[in-house]
Structures are given as C-alpha cells and as structure tokens.
Design an enzyme around this catalytic site. Structure first.
Site, PDB file in Angstrom:
ATOM      1  N   ARG A  58      -5.954 -17.458  -6.601  1.00  0.00           N
ATOM      2  CA  ARG A  58      -5.643 -18.892  -6.709  1.00  0.00           C
ATOM      3  C   ARG A  58      -5.889 -19.636  -5.412  1.00  0.00           C
ATOM      4  O   ARG A  58      -6.295 -20.780  -5.392  1.00  0.00           O
ATOM      5  CB  ARG A  58      -4.178 -19.062  -7.114  1.00  0.00           C
ATOM      6  CG  ARG A  58      -4.073 -19.249  -8.612  1.00  0.00           C
ATOM      7  CD  ARG A  58      -2.694 -19.605  -9.000  1.00  0.00           C
ATOM      8  NE  ARG A  58      -1.756 -18.631  -8.468  1.00  0.00           N
ATOM      9  CZ  ARG A  58      -0.434 -18.764  -8.557  1.00  0.00           C
ATOM     10  NH1 ARG A  58       0.061 -19.834  -9.128  1.00  0.00           N
ATOM     11  NH2 ARG A  58       0.371 -17.847  -8.087  1.00  0.00           N
ATOM     12  N   LYS A 165      -1.024  -0.316 -12.404  1.00  0.00           N
ATOM     13  CA  LYS A 165       0.341  -0.109 -12.854  1.00  0.00           C
ATOM     14  C   LYS A 165       1.291  -1.055 -12.097  1.00  0.00           C
ATOM     15  O   LYS A 165       0.909  -1.530 -11.038  1.00  0.00           O
ATOM     16  CB  LYS A 165       0.738   1.346 -12.633  1.00  0.00           C
ATOM     17  CG  LYS A 165       0.841   1.722 -11.129  1.00  0.00           C
ATOM     18  CD  LYS A 165       1.865   2.756 -10.927  1.00  0.00           C
ATOM     19  CE  LYS A 165       2.644   2.728  -9.719  1.00  0.00           C
ATOM     20  NZ  LYS A 165       2.707   1.917  -8.630  1.00  0.00           N
ATOM     21  N   ASP A 194      -4.022   5.021 -12.324  1.00  0.00           N
ATOM     22  CA  ASP A 194      -2.841   5.637 -11.708  1.00  0.00           C
ATOM     23  C   ASP A 194      -3.438   6.479 -10.588  1.00  0.00           C
ATOM     24  O   ASP A 194      -4.034   7.522 -10.844  1.00  0.00           O
ATOM     25  CB  ASP A 194      -2.102   6.524 -12.720  1.00  0.00           C
ATOM     26  CG  ASP A 194      -0.827   7.086 -12.126  1.00  0.00           C
ATOM     27  OD1 ASP A 194      -0.904   7.683 -11.035  1.00  0.00           O
ATOM     28  OD2 ASP A 194       0.237   6.930 -12.735  1.00  0.00           O
ATOM     29  N   HIS A 195      -3.310   5.993  -9.347  1.00  0.00           N
ATOM     30  CA  HIS A 195      -4.152   6.587  -8.301  1.00  0.00           C
ATOM     31  C   HIS A 195      -3.815   8.061  -8.023  1.00  0.00           C
ATOM     32  O   HIS A 195      -4.626   8.771  -7.442  1.00  0.00           O
ATOM     33  CB  HIS A 195      -4.128   5.738  -7.014  1.00  0.00           C
ATOM     34  CG  HIS A 195      -2.911   5.925  -6.174  1.00  0.00           C
ATOM     35  ND1 HIS A 195      -1.749   5.249  -6.397  1.00  0.00           N
ATOM     36  CD2 HIS A 195      -2.677   6.713  -5.100  1.00  0.00           C
ATOM     37  CE1 HIS A 195      -0.851   5.614  -5.494  1.00  0.00           C
ATOM     38  NE2 HIS A 195      -1.392   6.503  -4.686  1.00  0.00           N
ATOM     39  N   LYS A 199      -6.329  11.890  -6.851  1.00  0.00           N
ATOM     40  CA  LYS A 199      -6.129  12.794  -5.708  1.00  0.00           C
ATOM     41  C   LYS A 199      -6.783  14.135  -6.007  1.00  0.00           C
ATOM     42  O   LYS A 199      -6.530  14.736  -7.050  1.00  0.00           O
ATOM     43  CB  LYS A 199      -4.631  12.988  -5.432  1.00  0.00           C
ATOM     44  CG  LYS A 199      -3.949  11.734  -4.884  1.00  0.00           C
ATOM     45  CD  LYS A 199      -2.484  12.007  -4.594  1.00  0.00           C
ATOM     46  CE  LYS A 199      -1.710  10.729  -4.298  1.00  0.00           C
ATOM     47  NZ  LYS A 199      -1.904  10.177  -2.975  1.00  0.00           N
ATOM     48  N   GLU A 233       9.509  10.383  -0.080  1.00  0.00           N
ATOM     49  CA  GLU A 233       8.743   9.565   0.876  1.00  0.00           C
ATOM     50  C   GLU A 233       9.662   9.175   2.029  1.00  0.00           C
ATOM     51  O   GLU A 233      10.835   8.864   1.797  1.00  0.00           O
ATOM     52  CB  GLU A 233       8.223   8.291   0.199  1.00  0.00           C
ATOM     53  CG  GLU A 233       7.239   8.571  -0.918  1.00  0.00           C
ATOM     54  CD  GLU A 233       6.640   7.291  -1.489  1.00  0.00           C
ATOM     55  OE1 GLU A 233       5.505   6.964  -1.156  1.00  0.00           O
ATOM     56  OE2 GLU A 233       7.328   6.607  -2.249  1.00  0.00           O
ATOM     57  N   ASP A 252       8.037   2.361 -10.682  1.00  0.00           N
ATOM     58  CA  ASP A 252       7.009   2.441  -9.640  1.00  0.00           C
ATOM     59  C   ASP A 252       6.425   3.855  -9.548  1.00  0.00           C
ATOM     60  O   ASP A 252       5.223   4.026  -9.346  1.00  0.00           O
ATOM     61  CB  ASP A 252       7.645   2.049  -8.286  1.00  0.00           C
ATOM     62  CG  ASP A 252       6.629   1.983  -7.147  1.00  0.00           C
ATOM     63  OD1 ASP A 252       5.480   1.577  -7.406  1.00  0.00           O
ATOM     64  OD2 ASP A 252       6.981   2.352  -6.006  1.00  0.00           O
ATOM     65  N   HIS A 257       3.290   7.841 -11.776  1.00  0.00           N
ATOM     66  CA  HIS A 257       2.710   8.935 -10.996  1.00  0.00           C
ATOM     67  C   HIS A 257       3.293  10.316 -11.319  1.00  0.00           C
ATOM     68  O   HIS A 257       2.559  11.275 -11.554  1.00  0.00           O
ATOM     69  CB  HIS A 257       2.915   8.695  -9.498  1.00  0.00           C
ATOM     70  CG  HIS A 257       2.309   7.427  -8.987  1.00  0.00           C
ATOM     71  ND1 HIS A 257       1.145   6.901  -9.493  1.00  0.00           N
ATOM     72  CD2 HIS A 257       2.694   6.575  -8.011  1.00  0.00           C
ATOM     73  CE1 HIS A 257       0.859   5.788  -8.843  1.00  0.00           C
ATOM     74  NE2 HIS A 257       1.779   5.570  -7.942  1.00  0.00           N
ATOM     75  N   LYS A 343      12.539   6.529  -1.680  1.00  0.00           N
ATOM     76  CA  LYS A 343      12.152   5.960  -0.382  1.00  0.00           C
ATOM     77  C   LYS A 343      13.175   6.369   0.675  1.00  0.00           C
ATOM     78  O   LYS A 343      14.326   6.658   0.353  1.00  0.00           O
ATOM     79  CB  LYS A 343      12.122   4.426  -0.465  1.00  0.00           C
ATOM     80  CG  LYS A 343      11.213   3.868  -1.550  1.00  0.00           C
ATOM     81  CD  LYS A 343       9.761   4.058  -1.219  1.00  0.00           C
ATOM     82  CE  LYS A 343       8.865   3.454  -2.275  1.00  0.00           C
ATOM     83  NZ  LYS A 343       7.556   4.056  -2.337  1.00  0.00           N
TER      84      LYS A 343
HETATM   85  C1  BG6 Z   1       2.268   3.447  -5.045  1.00  0.00           C
HETATM   86  C2  BG6 Z   1       3.707   2.990  -5.068  1.00  0.00           C
HETATM   87  O1  BG6 Z   1       1.713   3.348  -6.323  1.00  0.00           O
HETATM   88  O2  BG6 Z   1       2.214   4.806  -4.611  1.00  0.00           O
HETATM   89  C3  BG6 Z   1       4.326   3.158  -3.702  1.00  0.00           C
HETATM   90  O3  BG6 Z   1       3.750   1.620  -5.466  1.00  0.00           O
HETATM   91  C4  BG6 Z   1       4.170   4.571  -3.202  1.00  0.00           C
HETATM   92  O4  BG6 Z   1       5.711   2.794  -3.740  1.00  0.00           O
HETATM   93  C5  BG6 Z   1       2.704   5.006  -3.294  1.00  0.00           C
HETATM   94  O5  BG6 Z   1       4.612   4.647  -1.855  1.00  0.00           O
HETATM   95  C6  BG6 Z   1       2.523   6.478  -2.956  1.00  0.00           C
HETATM   96  O6  BG6 Z   1       1.159   6.774  -2.978  1.00  0.00           O
HETATM   97  P1  BG6 Z   1       0.503   7.729  -1.897  1.00  0.00           P
HETATM   98  O7  BG6 Z   1      -0.921   7.868  -2.332  1.00  0.00           O
HETATM   99  O8  BG6 Z   1       0.662   7.064  -0.584  1.00  0.00           O
HETATM  100  O9  BG6 Z   1       1.286   9.004  -1.998  1.00  0.00           O
END
Ligand code: BG6
Length: 488
Positions: A58, A165, A194-195, A199, A233, A252, A257, A343
């Site tokens: 935007r 996501k 979903d990254h 990996k 984390e 999240d 994940h 976290k």
């Molecule tokens: C993201 C979450 O999708 O994945 C984050 O929104 C999280 O909260 C992160 O920290 C973790 O991904 P990676 O690849 O750093 O382990």
C-alpha cells in the site's frame, strides 16, 4: 524414493521467464528471507534467465532506486557476501509498484510491461509463455481483498500464488480463506508455504528412514515407546508483539511447523518422492491424529512478555506450548508424540527423538535403559543414537555410548539451500511436494480445535528456563533436551 527434486537440475535457464510479484516487499520476511534467498538463487544460476521482481504494497518506499537501496541494505544485513556481477543485474530487475485491495490497475500495468520485455528478451511472440509468481506475505485479514483484486485485474492468470502461514486462525477462518483462494485460483496454482518443509534436515528424515534397513523395521509401536518433537527457541518475540498477540505459539508453531514435522516422521512409505505420494501420505497421518486433549497440553507465557511493545498488560497469549498427541493407526496406536516449543527458553534447538522400548527379559533383565535416536534438524543434520555397550573391565556391566553421524564431516558438491530459497525454487519449478495441501490444513485445525474452544490456563515461566514446571513431567521419562542424555 526417486530423486525428482534434486537441487542441481533443471538449471534456472530451463525455466520459463517469470514475473515475481512480492506483496509485503518492504516487510520483515522479505528483508530477512525472500530477497536474500532470491539473490542466492541468482548467484547459483537457479533463477530463470529472464525475470523481473516487482515489490508491491500500500505504501511506496520511494522511487525504484530508493527501493533497490533498501533491498541492497537487506542483502548486506541478512544475505551472502555481495558480488557485483550478481548484485547489479539482480537489482536492475527490481522495481516497486503500489497496489491495494481496491486498486490494482497500476500493478497490472507494471506486470504487463514487464511481461512484454521478458517475452521479447526470450524471443517469444506473445506473453503467454511468461509465468507469474505472486508471493502473499500479508496478514490473514488482508487476504480476502487482495485476492479479489488479483482476480479483478486478471493477475491470477498464469500465476502461482504463495500463501504464508498462519492459514486462518481457526477452522472456520481457514475454510473461508480457502474459499477466497478458490474463487481466484485453481488448487494447483496455490503453494501454502511452511518453511520447515524446506529445511534440508527435514527431508533427511525420509532418507534416514526409508533408505536404511536399520531403522525402517523399528519405526512403529512394536519398538518405539514415544516420540518427541522439540523446538525450543532462545529468542523472544523480537518486536513482533502485534503479530504474536493475534497469533500465539499454538498457531505460529504447533499447528503448522511442528505438526508438519510430525507428519514427516509418522507417514507411511510414500513409495515415490512426488507431490501426490508425499502429500497423500502426510495427509493420512493428520486424518488419523486424535483431536488434542486440553488436559494433556501445557500453555506458558514467559515473564516479561506483557512488557513487550504492542502486548496487552493483561495478555493471556501463550508463548510456550507442550502437547501430547496420538495417531490412531496400526503403526502408531498407543505411542505418544510430545511436541514442545516456546520463546525465551534455555536453548535454541530442533530435535526429533525416537525413544525405543527396552528389550524385555534377556541377560540384562535389570532394565538397561531405553535407546534413543535423536535427529538434530540443523543446517548440517546430525543424527545420534544412544546405545548400551559393555563397560570395559572384568564384570558384565553396561555403559552408555553414542553413535554419531555428522553430515558436516563430508564434503558434498552442493551446499544445502536455506529453507525459503529451496521453496522459492520449487515454486518456480511448479513442484508442490514440499507445500501443504488444503485438506492437511483443514484437518490440523480440527485436531487443534479443542484447545481453541477450551484453552488451558497459561502458566508463567522464567526466561531462559525450559518452560513451566507442569510441562516438564508431560512425557514419561522427561524430555531429552535439558536431560543428561542430551549430547547436543
Ligand atoms: C516462524 C515463526 O515461522 O518460524 C517464528 O513465525 C519462529 O516465530 C520461526 O521463530 C522459526 O523458524 P527457524 O527457521 O528460524 O527455525
């Protein structure tokens, strides 16, 4: 497994010309992951020969030159070392065009102009051979309007759309989002990212299990006592207060994940590493998952979360979740799966642990302790197996020992691609094996719904700890991480 998605072929030059449109191009994800990923792919020669990248949103970041400068700064901060021969042509292909849900006409024109240029460069007669990759890095509430705009402007045609996501915030909103997407796109145009599935180490789970006679026969309830999927984390919410207040740890990380990891660990042999086989196998796991029992789930919030920017003083949003899950099928009946993430915890790790049953009877009847297979999902995947061996000396006593497989010790031709990079490449190739399908997302919301209807009370925990006390005792025998068995 066939190797239809190896990273060395086809080279980018085999790909059709592409216009990439990035919504959210001035945001955090674009700066940290998307631009650095695209830059790295460009450096490796994996992008198409003819492509253009149009950032959109935007608010204009200024002139194209000013936007390129922003991208350059992001690459300096988050990307590889910059090489002029790669950087200059990469930046030249980047521009910015404002758009919003009510007006996408300028963007549609910018895409048409880019397509004309690319078709000409590729020696094509018309622009029909030019593909569009549309990356929607925008909040869920903005999706409806933006997808409508893509439809009205015709930008949905010849396009692959990448959706980030969380896919909705519960079952109803996820179904509504899906209906919105289906108005403008066919399912085979949609890439739900979903990254974690990008990996390298996650894909290694399949290799480890299905390419090794040692593991596959033992991968079931006859031998396995429990499974842990543990992703603590150390980082806090890092300035993402408003995102986190609306999302929370369950949405999240867990329903996305960690459940995707569970799907990869628990699936039946897909027979083939292709889109349909892998996604069918993973989806069958989710169908067999029992809806979660709120009494076997612990929610936590780290002390100090409420003082973070954009967080309510009385927030009850969870920053930690530990769950016990079951898969009601022949392979896994009776085996608890423990998933934990949060976290501000003691360590930043991603470990999958399979705890084996203790052999009954025999000469070591006095309980030699269970073996554990631990798969560390780092960039250089590490696998360890706890075994028992005879303690050297005159008596028949047991000692703990460790088998360790370290991929970093080997020199391979290709380096692992970062998760987003790998997945962007798969979108360009049109391969959805590593993306989630609508029925998976739907089922995972059904599985999590009991927690949304009847959320467990959120327990406080100290930053730097392993979460609330109540979570420590969830798995019988405790968690591997943070215990004396952990050699990470
Ligand atoms: C993201 C979450 O999708 O994945 C984050 O929104 C999280 O909260 C992160 O920290 C973790 O991904 P990676 O690849 O750093 O382990």
């Amino acid at each position: 497994m066939s190797t239809s998605t190896t990273t060395s072929a086809p080279a980018g030059s085999d790909l059709r010309p592409h216009v990439l449109v990035l919504f959210g191009a001035t945001g955090d994800l674009a700066a940290r992951k998307l631009f650095p990923g695209l830059y790295h792919l460009a450096g490796q020669g994996w992008l198409p020969e003819d492509y253009a990248i149009i950032g959109s949103g935007r608010h204009s970041p200024g002139t194209d030159e000013e936007f390129r400068q922003q991208v350059r700064e992001a690459l300096e901060e988050f990307g590889d070392d910059l090489v002029d021969d790669v950087l200059d042509p990469f930046l030249e292909r980047i521009s910015f065009c404002t758009s919003d849900a009510d007006d996408g006409s300028d963007l549609a024109q910018a895409v048409a102009d880019a397509e004309d240029r690319l078709a000409q460069a590729a020696g094509d007669e018309g622009t029909d051979g030019v593909r569009r990759l549309i990356y929607m890095s925008i909040p869920p509430k903005a999706m409806d309007g933006m997808v409508g705009m893509l439809h009205d402007t015709g930008l949905n045609e010849r396009a692959r759309v990448v959706v980030e996501k969380p896919f909705g915030t519960d079952l109803d909103s996820s179904r509504a989002l899906d209906a919105t997407l289906k108005k403008a796109f066919e399912e085979d145009q949609v890439f739900r990212i979903d990254h974690f599935l990008g990996k390298e180490a996650v894909q290694n789970i399949l290799a480890l299990r299905f390419a090794n006679g040692l593991f596959e026969p033992a991968w079931c309830n006859a031998f396995i006592e429990s499974v842990q999927i543990d992703v603590p984390e150390t980082l806090s919410i890092e300035g993402r207060g408003s995102f986190y207040e609306g999302t929370g740890c369950l949405r999240d990380m867990i329903s996305t994940h960690l459940c995707q990891l569970l799907g990869f660990v628990a699936l039946e042999d897909p027979q083939c590493f292709d889109e349909k086989s892998v996604r069918d196998a993973k989806s069958a796991v989710f169908q067999a998952m029992r809806p979660l029992d709120p009494t076997r789930v612990v929610f936590g919030q780290y002390d100090g979360y409420r003082d973070e920017e954009d967080v309510a003083d009385d927030s009850t949003v969870e920053t930690f979740v530990a769950i016990e899950a079951y898969i009601d099928n022949d392979r896994w009946e009776g085996v608890p799966f423990y998933l934990r993430t949060g976290k501000s915890l003691a360590e930043g790790r991603r470990v999958i642990t399979l705890r084996f049953k203790t052999p009954a009877g025999g000469i070591f009847n006095g309980d030699p302790g269970s073996n554990e297979l631990a798969i560390e999902l780092t960039d250089d995947p590490k696998v360890t197996v706890d075994v028992r061996a005879k303690k050297p000396g005159p008596d028949m006593e047991l000692a703990e020992a460790l088998l360790r497989l370290d991929m970093a010790d080997h020199d391979y031709e290709s380096e692992p691609l970062e998760a987003y990079e790998r997945l962007l490449l798969e979108v360009l190739r049109g391969d959805r094996t590593l993306f989630t399908r609508a029925d998976e997302v739907d089922r995972l919301w059904e599985v999590c719904q009991p927690l949304l209807d009847d959320a467990p009370e959120v327990k406080p925990y100290a930053p730097g700890s392993w979460g609330p006390e109540e979570a420590l005792a969830l798995p019988k025998g405790g968690w591997r991480l943070g215990s004396e068995h952990d050699h990470g």
